[in-house]
Scaffold this active site. Sequence first.
Site, PDB file in Angstrom:
ATOM      1  N   LYS A  21       0.801  -1.230   0.000  1.00 32.62           N
ATOM      2  CA  LYS A  21       0.000   0.000   0.000  1.00 32.62           C
ATOM      3  C   LYS A  21       0.838   1.286   0.000  1.00 32.62           C
ATOM      4  O   LYS A  21       0.437   2.303   0.561  1.00 32.62           O
ATOM      5  CB  LYS A  21      -0.954   0.006   1.209  1.00 32.62           C
ATOM      6  N   ASP A  66      -5.888  -7.060  10.027  1.00 25.32           N
ATOM      7  CA  ASP A  66      -7.181  -6.345  10.101  1.00 25.32           C
ATOM      8  C   ASP A  66      -8.356  -7.207   9.632  1.00 25.32           C
ATOM      9  O   ASP A  66      -9.476  -7.066  10.127  1.00 25.32           O
ATOM     10  CB  ASP A  66      -7.134  -5.006   9.335  1.00 25.32           C
TER      11      ASP A  66
HETATM   12  C1  BGC Z   1      -2.108  -6.200   3.390  1.00 25.26           C
HETATM   13  C2  BGC Z   1      -3.053  -7.052   4.206  1.00 25.26           C
HETATM   14  C3  BGC Z   1      -4.221  -6.206   4.708  1.00 25.26           C
HETATM   15  C4  BGC Z   1      -4.868  -5.467   3.552  1.00 25.26           C
HETATM   16  C5  BGC Z   1      -6.025  -4.582   3.986  1.00 25.26           C
HETATM   17  C6  BGC Z   1      -2.866  -5.445   2.306  1.00 25.26           C
HETATM   18  O1  BGC Z   1      -2.010  -4.580   1.639  1.00 25.26           O
HETATM   19  O2  BGC Z   1      -1.128  -7.011   2.781  1.00 25.26           O
HETATM   20  O3  BGC Z   1      -2.380  -7.642   5.298  1.00 25.26           O
HETATM   21  O4  BGC Z   1      -5.157  -7.056   5.318  1.00 25.26           O
HETATM   22  O5  BGC Z   1      -3.911  -4.674   2.888  1.00 25.26           O
HETATM   23  O6  BGC Z   1      -5.622  -3.608   4.893  1.00 25.26           O
END
Ligand code: BGC
Length: 372
Positions: free
Chosen positions: A76, A112
């Site tokens: 992200k 999460d």
């Molecule tokens: C992460 C996950 C997370 C998801 C939503 C992803 O980029 O790898 O661990 O659950 O984002 O936040």
Amino acid sequence: MGTGWRGRGGTGARGRGRHGDSSATPPQLFDYISECISDFLDKHQMKHKKLPLGFTFSFPVRHEDIDKGILLNWTKGFKASGAEGNNVVGLLRDAIKRRGDFEMDVVAMVNDTVATMISCYYEDHRCEVGMIVGTGCNACYMEEMHNVELVEGDEGRMCVNTEWGAFGASGELDEFLLEYDRVVDETSLNPGQQLYEKIIGGKYMGEIVRLVLLKLVDENLLFNGEASEKLKTRGTFETRFVSQIESDSGDRKQIYNILTAFELLPSGTDCDIVRRVCESVSTRAAQMCSAGLAGVINRMRESRSQDTLKITVGVDGSVYKLHPSFKDRFHATVRQLTPGCDITFIQSEEGSGRGAALISAVACKMACMMGQ
Ligand code: BGC
């Protein structure tokens, strides 16, 4: 008590804290989290107590224990060099120790999706799937133990965090990726990774729209063939604009206002085209995401050998909650793709925090029972 860090930022990538930006080091990042906990304890006058803490960490980890997880990689758009390969609970404990103004017992760390599932399970015992469609995208579900190879024992079920956002890294999505997806990927901090997430997540949706708009301008089909400097700038078209454009009541006022703030002078037709682009990109995201969830639910029904699987899915995330039609399009496609399943969706409210708190409460109770 539950706390979480998932790189908040609504449907865009904003909200990286002063210390939590992509150039931070792990100590800075975890110092910032412990500063937030400290402020919270002050506000609620709880600093004198040593409380148990459940930590929601929304990135891929190798879980070695309930309170130990090694960060595999950032996602992200986050990056704090030196954190990958480390136990994030250890980093948080060190940061709390460094501050020295409060004590905290970090008893559990959860993803999460897991926290969301648990918080919804509290209200509906059929909730066996947790899903996030926010800045990123992921889901977890309850798998039959006999299918879980890493853990001994065949009885009961265990929660599996799929980390499905990573799907596509070995070319599985190649035939679906468009030129815009490739640009988004190449210009991201983690090229070649999280390709499924990049089609769906709010971190990327606005940028995909921007690239489609530029292509239309280039072909002289939009804005008289002229893009503004702002529209040409990467990252300017936040995902919240996609939601706002699709929420326009039909008089194009909202669309016009957004586009003029981009230093453009749109005609009525330009506004309609922009809306159409937003709808295409967000509908594709909803349908791609439906395919993932349908795959998980169909698998659950098959491995439970049930004619009809009645199941509840707990969902959280800004795209799911704030986009005006993502939810409806998503639900409709999931139901289409899951014959023999009766699915209820529940929206989680503060699931990350509440779920982590519930898990910590159980972890504390179990530790007490085992005399630790
Ligand atoms: C992460 C996950 C997370 C998801 C939503 C992803 O980029 O790898 O661990 O659950 O984002 O936040």
